[in-house]
Design an enzyme around this catalytic site. Structure first.
Site, PDB file in Angstrom:
ATOM      1  N   ASP A 151     -10.047  -4.167  -5.975  1.00  0.00           N
ATOM      2  CA  ASP A 151      -9.528  -3.603  -4.701  1.00  0.00           C
ATOM      3  C   ASP A 151     -10.262  -2.101  -4.529  1.00  0.00           C
ATOM      4  O   ASP A 151      -9.812  -1.303  -5.433  1.00  0.00           O
ATOM      5  CB  ASP A 151      -7.848  -3.662  -4.854  1.00  0.00           C
ATOM      6  CG  ASP A 151      -7.372  -2.711  -3.522  1.00  0.00           C
ATOM      7  OD1 ASP A 151      -7.892  -2.116  -2.869  1.00  0.00           O
ATOM      8  OD2 ASP A 151      -6.128  -2.996  -3.702  1.00  0.00           O
ATOM      9  N   SER A 211       0.837  -1.091  -0.055  1.00  0.00           N
ATOM     10  CA  SER A 211      -0.020  -0.052  -0.002  1.00  0.00           C
ATOM     11  C   SER A 211       0.914   1.147  -0.133  1.00  0.00           C
ATOM     12  O   SER A 211       1.758   1.370  -0.851  1.00  0.00           O
ATOM     13  CB  SER A 211      -0.809  -0.108   1.072  1.00  0.00           C
ATOM     14  OG  SER A 211      -1.964   1.051   1.284  1.00  0.00           O
ATOM     15  N   HIS A 249      -7.454  -5.076  -0.363  1.00  0.00           N
ATOM     16  CA  HIS A 249      -6.236  -4.646  -0.328  1.00  0.00           C
ATOM     17  C   HIS A 249      -5.192  -5.189   0.285  1.00  0.00           C
ATOM     18  O   HIS A 249      -4.029  -4.577   0.230  1.00  0.00           O
ATOM     19  CB  HIS A 249      -6.633  -3.020   0.316  1.00  0.00           C
ATOM     20  CG  HIS A 249      -5.535  -2.068   0.007  1.00  0.00           C
ATOM     21  ND1 HIS A 249      -5.161  -1.600  -1.398  1.00  0.00           N
ATOM     22  CD2 HIS A 249      -4.609  -1.386   0.918  1.00  0.00           C
ATOM     23  CE1 HIS A 249      -4.376  -0.629  -1.248  1.00  0.00           C
ATOM     24  NE2 HIS A 249      -4.106  -0.654   0.107  1.00  0.00           N
TER      25      HIS A 249
END
Length: 267
Positions: free
Chosen positions: A217, A95, A245
């Site tokens: 996602d 991320s 995610h």
């Protein structure tokens, strides 16, 4: 302050193997990589750490001024690499850590020799032709909710971020991770994350790069993965058959296979 203690650095795996650094995302800690480490440890020296403000990192080292930009977190990465004298490490960032890795590789190119970007997003807010997945008002509401009721926000958002509604234990784990984070430190990291724009930084990447996206996602839609791939010359884009995610938790076998294949090609 000793950097290894400050960032709760853990080193495991094959001491003679190539180095892989695993970096967690917002609201998480190094434990989120527990399903990835066994796939890497036989052949690699694996380095894990917690950002200041997360996990078991030293909270007294937190500075709102330093961590008000991604550069502060990138400096954590550089200092960990310096403390361990790492050279040409493969940085695996989940991320927002994918972008932190980009900044760290630019700041200390001798330390990081390749990047694996897991569910990356250089900008979360839509901008003209760019689709980040959120409007500016979406992000404003998200941050306002987080700042006014962090525990409530965590309970509501963790299942959305994780996806996989048929596996509620995954969302519960992420919620617990969020709730274990100091709310004030989480507020700073959240604002830094969701208001960042690292699109121009992608053009500076000069190392082998693997971009891992999920086929569904809500935080980093596939348009974002395509953008990152197009912006980094010579990068490889792999779309995982994964929802949510956090594919290293929800689809560890596919995630680990993609990472180990990329690592093998570097040797």
């Amino acid at each position: 302050m000793d950097v290894v203690r400050r960032n709760n650095v853990t080193v495991t795996g094959n001491p003679d193997g190539p180095v892989v650094v695993l970096a967690h995302g917002f609201g998480c800690d190094q434990n989120m990589w527990r399903l990835t480490v066994p796939a890497l440890a036989p052949d690699h020296r694996v380095v894990l750490f917690d950002y200041v403000g997360s996990g078991r990192a030293e909270p007294s080292a937190f500075s709102e001024e330093r961590y008000a930009s991604l550069d502060g977190y990138a400096q954590d990465v550089v200092e960990v690499c310096q403390a361990l004298d790492l050279r040409d490490a493969v940085f695996v960032g989940h991320s927002v850590s994918a972008m932190i890795g980009v900044l760290a590789a630019d700041a200390a190119p001798e330390r990081i020799g390749a990047l694996v970007m897991v569910a990356p997003s250089p900008r979360y807010i839509d901008d003209d032709a760019y689709r980040g997945g959120f409007t500016a008002s979406d992000i404003d509401e998200l941050l306002e909710s987080l700042e006014s009721n962090y525990l409530g926000w965590s309970a509501a958002m963790a299942p959305v971020i994780m996806g996989n509604a048929d596996r509620p234990e995954l969302g519960e784990e992420l919620e617990n991770s969020f709730c274990a984070t100091d709310p004030e430190m989480a507020r700073v990291f959240a604002r830094t994350t969701f208001l960042s724009d690292s699109r121009d930084d992608l053009k500076k990447v000069r190392v082998p790069t693997l971009v891992l996206e999920c086929n569904d996602d809500v935080i980093a839609p596939r348009e974002v993965g395509a953008f990152v791939h197009d912006a980094i010359a010579g990068s490889t884009l792999v779309t995982l058959e994964a929802t949510g995610h956090c594919p290293h938790l929800s689809a560890p076998a596919a995630t680990n296979a993609a990472i180990t294949e990329f690592l093998a090609a570097l040797r």
